[in-house]
Design a protein around this motif. Structure first.
Motif, PDB file in Angstrom:
ATOM      1  N   SER A  43       0.955  -1.247   0.149  1.00 36.28           N
ATOM      2  CA  SER A  43      -0.032   0.146  -0.057  1.00 36.28           C
ATOM      3  C   SER A  43       0.958   1.296  -0.020  1.00 36.28           C
ATOM      4  O   SER A  43       2.096   1.252  -0.050  1.00 36.28           O
ATOM      5  N   CYS A  44       0.345   2.470  -0.175  1.00 34.99           N
ATOM      6  CA  CYS A  44       0.938   3.779   0.032  1.00 34.99           C
ATOM      7  C   CYS A  44       1.082   4.064   1.554  1.00 34.99           C
ATOM      8  O   CYS A  44       1.501   5.193   1.643  1.00 34.99           O
ATOM      9  N   GLY A  46      -1.486   4.903   3.222  1.00 42.36           N
ATOM     10  CA  GLY A  46      -2.355   5.639   3.557  1.00 42.36           C
ATOM     11  C   GLY A  46      -3.591   4.767   4.409  1.00 42.36           C
ATOM     12  O   GLY A  46      -4.251   5.207   5.083  1.00 42.36           O
ATOM     13  N   CYS A  47      -3.799   3.772   3.591  1.00 42.09           N
ATOM     14  CA  CYS A  47      -4.980   2.743   4.483  1.00 42.09           C
ATOM     15  C   CYS A  47      -4.661   2.346   5.934  1.00 42.09           C
ATOM     16  O   CYS A  47      -5.424   2.171   6.716  1.00 42.09           O
ATOM     17  N   GLY A 109      -9.316  -0.974   0.771  1.00 42.64           N
ATOM     18  CA  GLY A 109      -9.005   0.321   0.067  1.00 42.64           C
ATOM     19  C   GLY A 109      -9.083  -0.100  -1.668  1.00 42.64           C
ATOM     20  O   GLY A 109      -9.149  -1.319  -2.018  1.00 42.64           O
ATOM     21  N   ASP A 110      -9.134   1.091  -2.496  1.00 45.58           N
ATOM     22  CA  ASP A 110      -9.203   0.735  -3.821  1.00 45.58           C
ATOM     23  C   ASP A 110      -7.875  -0.284  -4.379  1.00 45.58           C
ATOM     24  O   ASP A 110      -8.262  -1.030  -5.048  1.00 45.58           O
ATOM     25  N   CYS A 111      -6.908   0.012  -3.960  1.00 48.70           N
ATOM     26  CA  CYS A 111      -5.697  -0.726  -4.226  1.00 48.70           C
ATOM     27  C   CYS A 111      -5.804  -2.267  -4.125  1.00 48.70           C
ATOM     28  O   CYS A 111      -5.859  -2.916  -4.577  1.00 48.70           O
ATOM     29  N   PHE A 118      -2.505   2.070  -9.108  1.00 49.33           N
ATOM     30  CA  PHE A 118      -1.268   1.497  -9.774  1.00 49.33           C
ATOM     31  C   PHE A 118      -1.474   0.176 -10.326  1.00 49.33           C
ATOM     32  O   PHE A 118      -1.010  -0.555 -10.893  1.00 49.33           O
ATOM     33  N   GLY A 140     -12.058   2.660  -1.283  1.00 50.29           N
ATOM     34  CA  GLY A 140     -12.106   3.919  -0.684  1.00 50.29           C
ATOM     35  C   GLY A 140     -10.598   4.077  -0.794  1.00 50.29           C
ATOM     36  O   GLY A 140      -9.720   3.237  -0.843  1.00 50.29           O
ATOM     37  N   CYS A 141     -10.313   5.390  -0.917  1.00 54.80           N
ATOM     38  CA  CYS A 141      -8.714   5.890  -0.904  1.00 54.80           C
ATOM     39  C   CYS A 141      -8.298   6.952  -0.120  1.00 54.80           C
ATOM     40  O   CYS A 141      -8.218   7.960  -0.545  1.00 54.80           O
ATOM     41  N   PRO A 142      -8.010   6.517   1.302  1.00 54.77           N
ATOM     42  CA  PRO A 142      -8.276   5.321   1.942  1.00 54.77           C
ATOM     43  C   PRO A 142      -9.635   5.369   2.505  1.00 54.77           C
ATOM     44  O   PRO A 142     -10.351   6.385   2.666  1.00 54.77           O
TER      45      PRO A 142
ATOM     46  N   ARG B 221      -0.006   9.788  -3.857  1.00 57.49           N
ATOM     47  CA  ARG B 221      -0.152   8.348  -3.492  1.00 57.49           C
ATOM     48  C   ARG B 221       1.277   7.681  -3.538  1.00 57.49           C
ATOM     49  O   ARG B 221       1.396   6.271  -3.354  1.00 57.49           O
ATOM     50  N   PHE B 307      -5.440  14.117   0.990  1.00 61.82           N
ATOM     51  CA  PHE B 307      -5.150  13.618  -0.226  1.00 61.82           C
ATOM     52  C   PHE B 307      -5.653  14.510  -1.482  1.00 61.82           C
ATOM     53  O   PHE B 307      -6.805  15.209  -1.367  1.00 61.82           O
TER      54      PHE B 307
HETATM   55  S1  SF4 Z   1      -6.208   2.563  -1.646  1.00 61.40           S
HETATM   56 FE1  SF4 Z   1      -5.452   4.821  -1.745  1.00 61.40          FE
HETATM   57  S2  SF4 Z   1      -4.795   5.184   0.709  1.00 61.40           S
HETATM   58 FE2  SF4 Z   1      -5.129   2.799   0.157  1.00 61.40          FE
HETATM   59  S3  SF4 Z   1      -2.941   2.161  -0.337  1.00 61.40           S
HETATM   60 FE3  SF4 Z   1      -4.409   2.588  -2.164  1.00 61.40          FE
HETATM   61  S4  SF4 Z   1      -3.524   4.698  -2.708  1.00 61.40           S
HETATM   62 FE4  SF4 Z   1      -3.052   4.373  -0.598  1.00 61.40          FE
END
Ligand code: SF4
Lengths: 164, 519
Positions: A43-44, A46-47, A109-111, A118, A140-142, B221, B307
């Motif tokens: 993840s980045c 954020g989550c 999370g969206d990821c 990504f 969600g992000c996040p 991100r 964000f």
């Molecule tokens: S869903 Fe958004 S906040 Fe969560 S890891 Fe992916 S980019 Fe980061």
């Protein structure tokens, strides 16, 4: 020391009431508490910030019988964040396999749901689905702490698990 | 870029002051020899190595960044286009920190650092049969059939009683993935070596051929906790490339957002550090303060972690008088709380016992590594872009530099406490003197190729961005550099000599990003 005690006293109880505690939902196969093993599959972070927030006194996740555990052997739920990088695939599979049944998998999370921003990269699998079966998705992000709490309770209350 | 009033010159390199921040420029070098010579000059002139990255077709190159008191200098070494795996001179001989960056370039682009003795893969983990960024954007990258078959050759310590503890990539808690290899005797760590790259998402590859707006979403991100800093550095880079200067109101709001991010993260870190030293009270108290701040972010800016708030050309949200009054009130409350908690930390014998002399990074070592950020400032390295180079609005309300000299966990805690206080008074000044502002302007188009740099003081340290645009706002290549990549090697130095059980505490006091390092 007295300053510390005074501060605790002044702060009071900030935990917000929401939903029924887990102990009242009694889903078959689990006890009265839920143990979560979290895996960050690239993840980045954020989550993770919102997962951390669940532990603050406002949400007080553990007071509802839910806790994050270190060992997958103790876990009921595998909570995965991140788009699943190539380098994390093996670790994710091994962690999943170390969790005894009945178990659930929640993609956060969206990821984790679809690779998020990504998705098109050579370095990711495009979400948890690409590697292991997922029972519940939380986009969600996040996603916010409230959405997380709801998703965790939902994952716990539902049956039967499809990942078995 | 315009060329008024050169502010200061090094042989062949000169920078021009800028209104919107730190003076910064790219300096193309004709030959590898010139590149090497300039790098030596910048290093010996006191320049801090900030990072090194590559770019592939159509203009293959190596870029190397140095920060001096004068500003940011980025050396560009063009590489031959026809040669399949061109070489470039390694800087690792006199800049040890360049090691992992050069290995990353080798893993991802296949460019060969000449003179680098370390032949181990780094970010790439040998996962791919060909360097992924040597292929055109969008083409499938064949996997290396032998990946994972051999162990990473960690440096081992041998001798009676020495054993090894492997940790990760999955850690015990809500933490990003990475691997730590400890060589231990009894309870004491003799050596720590990191293996990172588990969160490598191919960010540099994703930027290619995208438009500026999409790139901004990706830039937000890179590392979720630094989303304002990375977005802002990216926006600055785009704006420099397009020769656009954001309005004073936009600059003030960006600065405010950056401080809110710094305060939120410092609050989280202070709570987590206290908790790791056994004081659960800290986690609850700081957790509440951080949550209050995030909720205010949500209320006034529409996003808890901000964000996508900073965009090329502007910011997303403006503040009305009511919001300003509310944020000023929040500011006062938070300052009081912080002063009270700082006193509690200082007076707590048990806490201080764990903090002091734990995880020491000596000032000499920090200097040799060229560190900045919280970790650098806790080891007496007086670098803070806001205090040193500040363009507007930093010049109007210059924040004081927070400095400590002992280089231990206690120093890193102290720097965070001081920075929150300084951030609060800076934010108060911004809120009280917010210029009239339009929140976003449309950025101009570019008819030819354009290139730009951005750099901001994020909550960990300097965050750097570079973009190269093809005509009409198409990103040809871009790179964002989180300071974590420079700070991870410092953790390897701070940990040996301490107890294994103190590792989590020391690690927390650094709080480095894996995602920002692995990209
Ligand atoms: S869903 Fe958004 S906040 Fe969560 S890891 Fe992916 S980019 Fe980061």
């Amino acid at each position: 020391m007295w300053k510390l005690l005074l501060k605790i006293f002044q702060t009071g109880i900030l935990t917000e009431k929401r939903g029924r505690p887990l102990s009242q939902t009694h889903p078959p196969g689990f006890g009265k508490s839920l143990a979560i093993r979290h895996v960050d599959a690239g993840s980045c972070n954020g989550c993770e910030l919102e997962l951390w927030a669940l532990e603050n006194p406002y949400y007080a996740l553990s007071s509802g019988g839910v806790k994050f555990v270190a060992s997958p052997r103790h876990a009921d739920l595998l909570l995965v964040t991140g788009p699943v990088t190539r380098a994390m695939k093996e670790a994710l599979l091994r962690t999943r396999d170390a969790i005894p049944g009945p178990r659930r998998v929640l993609a956060v999370g969206d990821c984790a749901c679809n690779g998020g921003i990504f998705r098109d990269s050579y370095a990711v699998h495009g979400g948890v689905d690409g590697v292991i079966p997922v029972d519940h998705h939380l986009p969600g992000c996040p996603p916010s702490p409230d959405e997380l709490l709801e998703a965790i309770h939902h994952a716990f209350g539902s049956s039967p698990p499809s990942s078995e | 870029m315009d060329n008024r009033n050169p502010r200061q010159s090094l042989p062949g390199l000169c920078l021009i002051p800028r209104e919107d921040g730190i003076p910064r420029a790219l300096f193309p070098q004709e030959t590898p020899e010139a590149y090497l010579a300039q790098a030596r000059i910048l290093e010996s002139a006191g320049g801090r190595f900030l990072g090194l990255w590559g770019a592939g077709d159509p203009e293959p190159r190596i870029c190397t960044a140095f920060l001096l008191r004068e500003g940011l200098f980025v050396l560009v070494l063009p590489l031959p286009k026809e040669t399949p795996s061109p070489t470039f001179p390694s800087l690792s001989g006199f800049i040890p920190a360049a090691n992992r960056f050069e290995r990353t370039v080798r893993d991802l682009f296949g460019f060969r650092p000449e003179g680098l003795e370390d032949t181990r893969p780094w970010i790439g983990h040998d996962l791919w049969a060909v360097p992924p960024l040597s292929l055109p954007p969008g083409s499938p990258v064949p996997e290396n059939p032998g990946a994972g078959s051999s162990d990473y050759p960690f440096v081992r310590v041998t001798g009676p009683g020495v054993h090894e503890i492997p940790v990760g990539p999955v850690h015990a808690g809500i933490i990003e993935p990475g691997h730590f290899r400890f060589q231990v005797v009894g309870e004491k760590v003799l050596r720590l070596e990191e293996l990172l790259g588990y969160t490598h998402k191919g960010v540099d590859g994703l930027f290619r051929n995208r438009d500026i707006a999409w790139g901004a979403r990706l830039a937000a991100r890179i590392s979720g906790d630094s989303t304002v800093a990375t977005s802002m550095a990216y926006a600055q880079a785009i704006e420099q490339a397009l020769d656009f200067s954001p309005a004073a109101g936009v600059r003030a709001l960006r600065a405010l957002l950056l401080e809110r991010e710094r305060i939120a993260n410092h609050l989280g870190d202070l709570g987590a550090i206290g908790n790791d030293a056994g004081l659960g009270f800290a986690l609850s108290q700081f957790g509440c303060l951080k949550e209050n701040l995030l909720r205010k972010n949500r209320q006034h800016f529409g996003a808890r972690y901000l964000f996508d708030q900073v965009t090329p050309g502007g910011v997303r949200t403006s503040l009305d008088d009511e919001a300003i009054a509310d944020l000023l009130e929040e500011n006062g409350i938070l300052l009081e709380e912080i002063l009270a908690l700082h006193k509690i930390y200082d007076d707590h014998g048990g806490l201080q016992d764990r903090f002091q002399n734990t995880g020491v990074l000596l000032p000499e070592v920090a200097h040799r590594l060229g560190l900045g950020g919280v970790v650098g400032r806790a080891s007496a390295q007086a670098w803070d872009l806001r205090a040193d180079h500040g363009g507007d609005p930093y010049r109007r309300f210059p924040p004081a530099l927070a400095l400590a000299h002992t280089g231990d966990v206690a120093a890193r805690v102290l720097v965070r406490f001081l920075e929150i206080q300084e951030s609060l008074s800076f934010s108060r000044a911004l809120l009280e003197h917010l210029p009239e502002h339009s929140i976003a302007e449309s950025i101009p188009d570019n008819s030819g190729p354009a290139e730009g740099l951005g750099i901001v003081e994020g909550f960990r340290g300097e965050v750097l961005a570079w973009v190269r645009l093809a005509p009409h706002g198409v990103i040809e290549a871009a790179h964002i550099q989180d300071p974590s990549a420079l700070l991870w090697p410092a953790l390897e130095i701070a940990v040996p000599g301490n107890l294994v059980a103190d590792f989590p505490l020391i690690n927390k006091s650094f709080n480095l990003s894996y995602s920002g390092n692995d990209l």
